[in-house]
Design a protein around this motif. Sequence first.
Motif, short mmCIF file in Angstrom:
data_model
loop_
_atom_site.label_atom_id
_atom_site.label_comp_id
_atom_site.label_asym_id
_atom_site.label_seq_id
_atom_site.Cartn_x
_atom_site.Cartn_y
_atom_site.Cartn_z
N ALA A 162 0.82 -1.20 0.00
CA ALA A 162 0.00 0.00 0.00
C ALA A 162 0.86 1.26 0.00
CB ALA A 162 -0.93 -0.01 1.21
N ALA A 163 1.91 1.28 0.82
CA ALA A 163 2.76 2.47 0.89
C ALA A 163 3.46 2.74 -0.43
CB ALA A 163 3.79 2.29 2.01
N GLN A 164 3.94 1.70 -1.09
CA GLN A 164 4.61 1.89 -2.37
C GLN A 164 3.63 2.39 -3.44
OE1 GLN A 164 6.06 -2.17 -2.38
NE2 GLN A 164 8.19 -1.47 -2.31
N ASN A 179 -3.33 -4.48 -8.81
CA ASN A 179 -2.13 -4.87 -8.08
C ASN A 179 -2.14 -6.39 -8.05
OD1 ASN A 179 0.17 -4.99 -6.49
ND2 ASN A 179 -0.88 -4.51 -4.58
N GLN A 180 -1.16 -7.01 -8.67
CA GLN A 180 -1.10 -8.47 -8.76
C GLN A 180 -0.14 -9.00 -7.69
OE1 GLN A 180 0.38 -11.58 -12.10
NE2 GLN A 180 -1.27 -10.23 -12.80
N ALA A 202 2.61 -12.31 14.33
CA ALA A 202 2.56 -11.25 13.33
C ALA A 202 3.92 -11.01 12.70
CB ALA A 202 2.03 -9.96 13.95
N ALA A 203 4.97 -11.19 13.46
CA ALA A 203 6.32 -10.94 12.95
C ALA A 203 6.71 -11.92 11.85
CB ALA A 203 7.33 -11.00 14.09
N ASP A 204 6.04 -13.07 11.80
CA ASP A 204 6.38 -14.08 10.81
C ASP A 204 5.66 -13.87 9.48
OD1 ASP A 204 7.99 -15.41 12.67
OD2 ASP A 204 6.29 -16.56 13.44
N SER A 205 4.73 -12.92 9.43
CA SER A 205 4.00 -12.66 8.19
C SER A 205 4.70 -11.57 7.40
CB SER A 205 2.56 -12.23 8.50
OG SER A 205 1.88 -11.87 7.31
N GLY A 206 5.07 -11.90 6.17
CA GLY A 206 5.79 -10.92 5.35
C GLY A 206 4.87 -10.03 4.54
N PHE A 207 3.57 -10.24 4.64
CA PHE A 207 2.65 -9.45 3.83
C PHE A 207 2.41 -8.10 4.46
CE2 PHE A 207 -1.38 -8.09 2.00
CZ PHE A 207 -1.23 -8.46 0.67
N PRO A 208 2.53 -7.01 3.69
CA PRO A 208 2.36 -5.67 4.27
C PRO A 208 0.91 -5.41 4.66
CG PRO A 208 2.65 -5.55 1.89
CD PRO A 208 2.89 -6.97 2.27
N HIS A 209 0.68 -5.31 5.94
CA HIS A 209 -0.67 -5.11 6.46
C HIS A 209 -1.28 -3.83 5.91
CE1 HIS A 209 -4.05 -5.42 9.14
NE2 HIS A 209 -3.80 -4.25 9.67
N GLY A 210 -2.55 -3.91 5.53
CA GLY A 210 -3.26 -2.75 5.01
C GLY A 210 -3.28 -2.65 3.50
N THR A 211 -2.55 -3.52 2.81
CA THR A 211 -2.49 -3.44 1.34
C THR A 211 -3.84 -3.79 0.71
OG1 THR A 211 -0.12 -3.88 1.29
CG2 THR A 211 -1.36 -4.35 -0.72
N LEU A 212 -4.50 -4.83 1.21
CA LEU A 212 -5.81 -5.18 0.68
C LEU A 212 -6.80 -4.04 0.86
CD1 LEU A 212 -4.60 -8.07 0.66
CD2 LEU A 212 -6.84 -8.89 1.41
N GLU A 213 -6.79 -3.47 2.06
CA GLU A 213 -7.73 -2.40 2.37
C GLU A 213 -7.46 -1.16 1.50
OE1 GLU A 213 -7.38 -5.14 5.83
OE2 GLU A 213 -5.97 -4.14 4.50
N TYR A 214 -6.19 -0.85 1.30
CA TYR A 214 -5.84 0.31 0.48
C TYR A 214 -6.33 0.11 -0.96
CZ TYR A 214 -3.15 3.92 -1.88
OH TYR A 214 -2.79 5.01 -2.64
N LEU A 222 -7.45 -6.39 -7.11
CA LEU A 222 -6.46 -7.33 -6.61
C LEU A 222 -6.47 -8.58 -7.48
CD1 LEU A 222 -7.29 -6.77 -2.88
CD2 LEU A 222 -4.99 -6.54 -3.83
N GLN A 223 -5.35 -8.84 -8.14
CA GLN A 223 -5.20 -10.02 -8.98
C GLN A 223 -4.29 -11.02 -8.26
OE1 GLN A 223 -3.66 -8.68 -12.74
NE2 GLN A 223 -5.45 -7.42 -13.21
#
Length: 314
Positions: A162-164, A179-180, A202-214, A222-223
């Motif tokens: 999301a930030a990027q 965003n694929q 949570a520290a083990d998840s590499g997915f940037p939180h909030g990206t789906l929501e953004y 979302l693809q």
Amino acid sequence: MASRTDVTTGRVLYGCMGLGGTWDTTPYAAADIAAAEAAVEAALEAGITVFDQADIYRHGKSESVFGEVLSRASGLRERIVLQTKCGIRLTDGVRPGLYDLRGPTIVQRVEESLTRLRTDVIDVLLLHRPDPLTGPEEIAKALASLHGQGLVRRFGVSNMSAAQIAHLRAHLDVPLVANQLEMSLESRDWIEAGVLVNTPAAADSGFPHGTLEYCTTHGIQLQAWGALARGRFTGGGETPTARLVADLAARKRTTPETILLWWLQRHPARVAPVIGTSRPDRILACRDAVHREPELTHEEWYDLWITARGGPLP
């Protein structure tokens, strides 16, 4: 018939990574063109009209054989949405693979893709991976030029947070429409990140939180690449998840492939799966995900998730 200027018409996309023969610089053969024709025909029969490419797939051969298919099928180009990507440079001799979103490179790669695809316009161009050395101003200038020349209709990104995306959008005059990301019942970080907040895991998840929501807030589709989990749950295996998928498919009178795609589509973000198999039978096995709304109940969706993760939710 899908409008080729509207990527959001694609409930399911066909990913062309498997087309074009071997993953090297060996020239493609007539058999590779025939295989691509069979895959495209199966996708169209299943109701899929959005085709996802990339300049690096099979070292460019995937785009080239797809261009051959387009040249042999009169009117096909007007019936489909053609999406491709740029931004990754493969290993070349002693130089390692790298990311390159410099303006001149983007323009050059698009021109090369247009030549290979035998078309005068790309409907959607995705930036394949973030390039930390190229600023958004330079990227925006290149995209504006491509759009202004009529070479690319719409733009999106791939594998970005999301930030990027927000950083890039601040410099763009054209919208980002997709965003694929890797998303499947096997690759679940995209969903795990949302429930592991305030837990040690949570520290083990590499997915940037909030990206789906953004993305959903800003109308960015979302693809999901890797949507069929590389056949892990549909190949007749005896894992608990494979058995559950098969059982649900039998009860819903559909295929295991459809159950996996429905699991993605059932999410409120309306995820659009990208199927990458080159086998016509497996492509056709996905047709219910195109023509039927996801028929998974709240409880069935969670059953699949919990079984796949191998343990209870936090």
